[in-house]
Design an enzyme around this catalytic site. Structure first.
Site, mmCIF file in Angstrom:
data_model
loop_
_atom_site.group_PDB
_atom_site.id
_atom_site.type_symbol
_atom_site.label_atom_id
_atom_site.label_comp_id
_atom_site.label_asym_id
_atom_site.label_seq_id
_atom_site.Cartn_x
_atom_site.Cartn_y
_atom_site.Cartn_z
ATOM 1 N N TYR A 25 54.187 33.468 46.275
ATOM 2 C CA TYR A 25 52.865 33.043 46.753
ATOM 3 C C TYR A 25 52.866 31.520 46.938
ATOM 4 C CZ TYR A 25 48.020 31.535 46.277
ATOM 5 O OH TYR A 25 46.822 30.901 46.457
ATOM 6 N N ASP B 161 54.819 38.113 38.161
ATOM 7 C CA ASP B 161 53.454 38.024 38.663
ATOM 8 C C ASP B 161 53.094 39.420 39.148
ATOM 9 O OD1 ASP B 161 51.174 37.748 40.232
ATOM 10 O OD2 ASP B 161 51.699 35.739 40.906
ATOM 11 N N ARG C 116 35.961 26.595 23.403
ATOM 12 C CA ARG C 116 37.262 26.419 24.083
ATOM 13 C C ARG C 116 38.360 27.159 23.330
ATOM 14 N NH1 ARG C 116 39.903 22.218 22.701
ATOM 15 N NH2 ARG C 116 38.134 20.799 22.760
ATOM 16 N N LYS D 243 41.960 39.157 41.720
ATOM 17 C CA LYS D 243 42.326 40.178 42.703
ATOM 18 C C LYS D 243 41.965 41.578 42.185
ATOM 19 C CE LYS D 243 43.567 36.579 44.945
ATOM 20 N NZ LYS D 243 44.365 35.655 44.249
HETATM 21 C C1 PLP Z 1 50.343 36.733 43.827
HETATM 22 C C2 PLP Z 1 49.384 35.661 43.434
HETATM 23 N N1 PLP Z 1 49.602 34.965 42.304
HETATM 24 C C3 PLP Z 1 48.761 33.985 41.907
HETATM 25 C C4 PLP Z 1 47.659 33.635 42.658
HETATM 26 C C5 PLP Z 1 46.767 32.501 42.213
HETATM 27 O O1 PLP Z 1 45.590 32.978 41.667
HETATM 28 P P1 PLP Z 1 44.158 32.246 41.738
HETATM 29 O O2 PLP Z 1 43.775 32.137 43.173
HETATM 30 O O3 PLP Z 1 43.281 33.124 40.915
HETATM 31 O O4 PLP Z 1 44.356 30.886 41.121
HETATM 32 C C6 PLP Z 1 47.395 34.333 43.834
HETATM 33 C C7 PLP Z 1 46.222 33.967 44.663
HETATM 34 O O5 PLP Z 1 46.109 34.366 45.796
HETATM 35 C C8 PLP Z 1 48.288 35.368 44.230
HETATM 36 O O6 PLP Z 1 48.076 36.064 45.366
#
Ligand code: PLP
Length: 385
Positions: free
Chosen positions: A105, A178, A52, A203
């Protein structure tokens, strides 16, 4: 080793990827062991104690991510939202406040509003292009964090990172970007004044729709210490196999992004010519409100295109259910093209809020297939309207 390496692709391939010294294995082996033999009580071998806290496969991904974003410290988590949760809890305390874009998001908003809200973290969504509203929201709430997504999911809004960094810093707040949609190949927010970068590595970084993960990257040692503590104390780390798959994906990010950029541009132009289409949201268009900023802070416009239909919800739903190469699915950023109906899928959690997504909108994650085939697929689906 990474300090003198300039090009993104070289950093993606080499940062943290030194060959294994025991055998010379060019691809470092995946370390599954959860624990490490100690030479004497508390006498660790190269700092390795328990999975961990540290794992060589995760360490090598973290070094690669830090190199990719031109940061100093990176932390890899089991998902993007786990990364965001750990980051926020590392920095904020009950009573603190976050100002975020009003088209963030849906999952990030759900985490900030419905989960962390219950633990005393406040939030105010604002239009990030409105400098006055942004400054007022930060000052009024004495916000400690400003949260930007650019391009945003799925409205493709572009935010001027350098300008928002100035505004946030002048008011004593830190800026989080982000960078999931742009990826570190197209945009490096830490070089534009952001303090912290977060990713859903699920992604573009993973890139093959086969691993869920998240990351936080910073330059500052003190911030890194706080985030590292939460990563260890809470434990939402990525497992060795996930870390390996993410590392493998990141190595080819540059070549994939070039293909995504090219295909998305062609798809966006094709869509714009269709009479059934009301609006195409794509920052590569000169008349997109964020085009000039995108040109300044990104080295390409990315693989995401959103489209709104004159025929409303019914038309959007019909197209979403009629394509064959574009698979109707959650997520984005993989090599295969995906189609998403955000208001019922990725953004269902923000229905009825200020962050709700139009019901006539589809989000396309344009893959790296032959673009003529993608356009044929869309053309056939449009024929079903
Ligand atoms: C712009 C963005 N940030 C964060 C996330 C969250 O990521 P995760 O699905 O890997 O938890 C997503 C998921 O679609 C996203 O599109």
């Amino acid at each position: 080793m990474t300090e003198n390496i300039q090009g993104s692709n070289t950093r993606f391939v080499h940062a943290g990827q030194e060959f294994e010294p025991h055998t010379g294995a060019v691809v470092p082996p995946v370390h599954f062991s959860t624990t490490y033999a100690q030479e004497a009580i508390g006498k660790l071998r190269n700092g390795y104690e328990y999975g961990r806290g540290t794992n060589p496969t995760r360490d090598s991904l973290q070094a690669q991510l830090a190199g990719a974003e031109l940061g100093k410290h990176a932390f890899s988590f089991s998902s993007g939202l786990a990364a965001e949760d750990s980051l926020i809890r590392a920095i904020l305390r009950p009573g603190d406040h976050i100002v975020l874009g009003n088209d963030a998001y849906g999952g990030s908003f759900r985490l900030i509003d419905r989960v962390l809200g219950a633990w005393g973290i406040g939030n105010t969504p604002v239009d990030m292009s409105n400098e006055q509203a942004l400054t007022a929201a930060i000052e009024k709430n004495k916000a400690k964090l400003v949260w930007v997504e650019t391009p945003s999911n799925p409205m493709m809004t572009i935010t001027d990172i350098a300008k928002v960094a100035q505004i946030a810093h002048a008011a004593g707040a830190l800026l989080v970007v982000d960078n999931t949609f742009a990826s570190p190949f197209l945009q490096q927010p830490l070089t534009l004044g952001a303090d912290i970068v977060v990713h859903s590595t699920t992604k573009y970084i993973g890139g093959h729709s086969d691993v869920v993960g998240g990351a936080v990257i910073v330059k500052d040692d003190e911030l890194a210490e706080k985030i590292g503590f939460i990563q260890f104390a809470v434990g939402a780390v990525s497992g060795p196999m996930d870390a390996f798959l993410t590392t493998r994906g990141l190595k080819t990010l540059g070549v994939r992004m070039r293909a995504h950029n090219e295909n998305a541009e062609k798809v966006a132009h094709w869509l714009r010519e269709r009479k059934e289409v009301e609006r195409v949201l794509y920052p590569g268009f000169e008349d997109h409100p964020g085009h000039d900023i995108a040109k300044k802070q990104m080295s390409g416009f990315g693989g995401m295109v959103s489209v709104q239909f004159s025929g409303g919800e019914a038309a959007a739903r019909k197209i979403a259910e009629s394509t064959k190469l574009f698979t109707l699915a959650e997520s984005l950023g993989g090599i295969e093209s995906l189609m998403n109906y955000p208001s019922e899928m990725t953004h269902a959690s923000v229905k009825g809020t200020e962050l709700a997504v139009p019901v006539n909108l589809l989000r396309l994650s344009v893959g790296i297939e032959d673009v003529a085939d993608l356009i044929d697929d869309l053309d056939r689906a449009f024929g079903a309207l």
